[in-house]
Design a protein around this motif. Sequence first.
Motif, PDB file in Angstrom:
ATOM      1  N   ALA A  41       0.833  -1.210   0.000  1.00 18.09           N
ATOM      2  CA  ALA A  41       0.000   0.000   0.000  1.00 18.09           C
ATOM      3  C   ALA A  41       0.865   1.257   0.000  1.00 18.09           C
ATOM      4  O   ALA A  41       0.576   2.236  -0.709  1.00 18.09           O
ATOM      5  N   ILE A  42       1.922   1.257   0.794  1.00 17.28           N
ATOM      6  CA  ILE A  42       2.840   2.410   0.832  1.00 17.28           C
ATOM      7  C   ILE A  42       3.466   2.610  -0.541  1.00 17.28           C
ATOM      8  O   ILE A  42       3.520   3.731  -1.060  1.00 17.28           O
ATOM      9  N   SER A  43       3.953   1.540  -1.126  1.00 14.88           N
ATOM     10  CA  SER A  43       4.639   1.616  -2.423  1.00 14.88           C
ATOM     11  C   SER A  43       3.729   2.132  -3.532  1.00 14.88           C
ATOM     12  O   SER A  43       4.195   2.777  -4.474  1.00 14.88           O
ATOM     13  N   ALA A  44       2.439   1.844  -3.422  1.00 15.05           N
ATOM     14  CA  ALA A  44       1.485   2.248  -4.453  1.00 15.05           C
ATOM     15  C   ALA A  44       0.953   3.669  -4.253  1.00 15.05           C
ATOM     16  O   ALA A  44       0.299   4.208  -5.139  1.00 15.05           O
ATOM     17  N   GLN A  45       1.233   4.264  -3.117  1.00 19.13           N
ATOM     18  CA  GLN A  45       0.664   5.574  -2.804  1.00 19.13           C
ATOM     19  C   GLN A  45       1.384   6.665  -3.583  1.00 19.13           C
ATOM     20  O   GLN A  45       2.589   6.879  -3.425  1.00 19.13           O
ATOM     21  N   HIS A  46       0.627   7.378  -4.420  1.00 15.66           N
ATOM     22  CA  HIS A  46       1.179   8.467  -5.221  1.00 15.66           C
ATOM     23  C   HIS A  46       1.714   9.568  -4.304  1.00 15.66           C
ATOM     24  O   HIS A  46       1.053   9.978  -3.357  1.00 15.66           O
ATOM     25  N   GLY A  47       2.925  10.045  -4.569  1.00 17.32           N
ATOM     26  CA  GLY A  47       3.507  11.131  -3.801  1.00 17.32           C
ATOM     27  C   GLY A  47       4.243  10.685  -2.548  1.00 17.32           C
ATOM     28  O   GLY A  47       4.745  11.516  -1.807  1.00 17.32           O
ATOM     29  N   ARG A  48       4.316   9.395  -2.324  1.00 19.41           N
ATOM     30  CA  ARG A  48       4.975   8.898  -1.115  1.00 19.41           C
ATOM     31  C   ARG A  48       6.278   8.212  -1.492  1.00 19.41           C
ATOM     32  O   ARG A  48       6.322   7.375  -2.390  1.00 19.41           O
ATOM     33  N   THR A  49       7.337   8.574  -0.775  1.00 22.05           N
ATOM     34  CA  THR A  49       8.644   7.983  -0.987  1.00 22.05           C
ATOM     35  C   THR A  49       9.257   7.671   0.365  1.00 22.05           C
ATOM     36  O   THR A  49       9.425   8.564   1.193  1.00 22.05           O
ATOM     37  N   VAL A  50       9.567   6.415   0.590  1.00 18.91           N
ATOM     38  CA  VAL A  50      10.322   6.042   1.784  1.00 18.91           C
ATOM     39  C   VAL A  50      11.785   6.034   1.361  1.00 18.91           C
ATOM     40  O   VAL A  50      12.180   5.262   0.475  1.00 18.91           O
ATOM     41  N   LEU A  51      12.552   6.933   1.951  1.00 19.53           N
ATOM     42  CA  LEU A  51      13.974   7.003   1.655  1.00 19.53           C
ATOM     43  C   LEU A  51      14.741   6.095   2.597  1.00 19.53           C
ATOM     44  O   LEU A  51      14.363   5.953   3.769  1.00 19.53           O
ATOM     45  N   VAL A  52      15.818   5.496   2.102  1.00 17.59           N
ATOM     46  CA  VAL A  52      16.744   4.774   2.960  1.00 17.59           C
ATOM     47  C   VAL A  52      18.143   5.311   2.711  1.00 17.59           C
ATOM     48  O   VAL A  52      18.485   5.702   1.590  1.00 17.59           O
ATOM     49  N   ALA A  60      21.083   2.038   6.912  1.00 18.45           N
ATOM     50  CA  ALA A  60      21.480   2.699   8.153  1.00 18.45           C
ATOM     51  C   ALA A  60      20.421   3.656   8.688  1.00 18.45           C
ATOM     52  O   ALA A  60      20.468   4.048   9.851  1.00 18.45           O
ATOM     53  N   GLY A  61      19.488   4.069   7.841  1.00 17.36           N
ATOM     54  CA  GLY A  61      18.472   5.016   8.283  1.00 17.36           C
ATOM     55  C   GLY A  61      17.363   5.136   7.264  1.00 17.36           C
ATOM     56  O   GLY A  61      17.470   4.626   6.140  1.00 17.36           O
ATOM     57  N   THR A  62      16.299   5.818   7.672  1.00 17.52           N
ATOM     58  CA  THR A  62      15.144   5.985   6.794  1.00 17.52           C
ATOM     59  C   THR A  62      14.379   7.257   7.150  1.00 17.52           C
ATOM     60  O   THR A  62      14.470   7.763   8.276  1.00 17.52           O
ATOM     61  N   ALA A  63      13.641   7.750   6.179  1.00 17.79           N
ATOM     62  CA  ALA A  63      12.697   8.855   6.363  1.00 17.79           C
ATOM     63  C   ALA A  63      11.539   8.622   5.401  1.00 17.79           C
ATOM     64  O   ALA A  63      11.750   8.335   4.224  1.00 17.79           O
ATOM     65  N   ASP A  64      10.324   8.713   5.915  1.00 20.36           N
ATOM     66  CA  ASP A  64       9.108   8.491   5.126  1.00 20.36           C
ATOM     67  C   ASP A  64       8.585   9.861   4.693  1.00 20.36           C
ATOM     68  O   ASP A  64       8.271  10.705   5.538  1.00 20.36           O
ATOM     69  N   VAL A  86      17.670   6.649  12.453  1.00 22.30           N
ATOM     70  CA  VAL A  86      19.007   6.192  12.073  1.00 22.30           C
ATOM     71  C   VAL A  86      19.390   5.106  13.067  1.00 22.30           C
ATOM     72  O   VAL A  86      19.257   5.291  14.285  1.00 22.30           O
ATOM     73  N   ALA A  87      19.841   3.977  12.562  1.00 19.88           N
ATOM     74  CA  ALA A  87      20.256   2.872  13.428  1.00 19.88           C
ATOM     75  C   ALA A  87      21.315   3.361  14.409  1.00 19.88           C
ATOM     76  O   ALA A  87      22.190   4.162  14.052  1.00 19.88           O
ATOM     77  N   SER A  88      21.225   2.887  15.631  1.00 18.90           N
ATOM     78  CA  SER A  88      22.142   3.355  16.676  1.00 18.90           C
ATOM     79  C   SER A  88      23.607   3.177  16.268  1.00 18.90           C
ATOM     80  O   SER A  88      24.440   4.031  16.584  1.00 18.90           O
ATOM     81  N   ALA A  89      23.919   2.131  15.550  1.00 20.27           N
ATOM     82  CA  ALA A  89      25.304   1.889  15.131  1.00 20.27           C
ATOM     83  C   ALA A  89      25.810   2.926  14.129  1.00 20.27           C
ATOM     84  O   ALA A  89      27.019   3.036  13.903  1.00 20.27           O
ATOM     85  N   ARG A  97      21.691  13.585   8.537  1.00 25.90           N
ATOM     86  CA  ARG A  97      21.787  14.826   7.750  1.00 25.90           C
ATOM     87  C   ARG A  97      21.576  14.538   6.265  1.00 25.90           C
ATOM     88  O   ARG A  97      20.836  15.252   5.590  1.00 25.90           O
ATOM     89  N   GLN A  98      22.186  13.483   5.756  1.00 24.34           N
ATOM     90  CA  GLN A  98      22.013  13.169   4.341  1.00 24.34           C
ATOM     91  C   GLN A  98      20.576  12.752   4.035  1.00 24.34           C
ATOM     92  O   GLN A  98      20.049  13.084   2.973  1.00 24.34           O
ATOM     93  N   LEU A  99      19.940  12.041   4.957  1.00 28.63           N
ATOM     94  CA  LEU A  99      18.522  11.711   4.770  1.00 28.63           C
ATOM     95  C   LEU A  99      17.678  12.977   4.683  1.00 28.63           C
ATOM     96  O   LEU A  99      16.816  13.096   3.810  1.00 28.63           O
ATOM     97  N   MET A 100      17.912  13.916   5.588  1.00 19.02           N
ATOM     98  CA  MET A 100      17.108  15.136   5.596  1.00 19.02           C
ATOM     99  C   MET A 100      17.382  15.995   4.370  1.00 19.02           C
ATOM    100  O   MET A 100      16.466  16.602   3.814  1.00 19.02           O
ATOM    101  N   GLU A 101      18.624  16.047   3.928  1.00 18.83           N
ATOM    102  CA  GLU A 101      18.936  16.786   2.697  1.00 18.83           C
ATOM    103  C   GLU A 101      18.214  16.159   1.503  1.00 18.83           C
ATOM    104  O   GLU A 101      17.679  16.875   0.654  1.00 18.83           O
TER     105      GLU A 101
END
Length: 146
Positions: A41-52, A60-64, A86-89, A97-101
């Motif tokens: 459902a997430i993958s099919a949602q127009h305008g939605r991108t889960v970044l890793v 190492a991290g993600t932002a939806d 971001v994974a604790s490790a 920072r790179q995820l937010m950029e």
Amino acid sequence: MKITVRPATDTDLSALLDLYRELNPDDAPLSEGTADEIWAAISAQHGRTVLVADADGAVAGTADCVVMPNLTRRGRPILFVENVVVASAFQRRGVGRQLMEAAVRLGETAGCYKAQLLAADDAYVHRFYEACGFTALAQGFRRYVE
């Protein structure tokens, strides 16, 4: 360490679930079938991108990110960012920072007039978002629905 931020794919689901367990350790784990259905459902949602954030082959991290169409501000959309972890490790190594950029670039590409997020009530987290160029401008409200 080489960090690459990219849209998540089906093969990242297990790693995403591991990250979300770090974010919300008290949550009961999802069954594989439920996680697969939600991911579809997430993958099919127009305008939605889960970044890793991929750090030398490890997620190492993600932002939806969700680009929401909008009838104000000359019809320019809004980017909402949620479930940043971001994974604790990998913390304090530039992953967040790179995820937010990358999230902000996603909003710029979509013509958004702002990128918006809610942050935990934590001074460290607030300093991180401020260092990424975000400003605390509004009082956030939340009502959990059970």
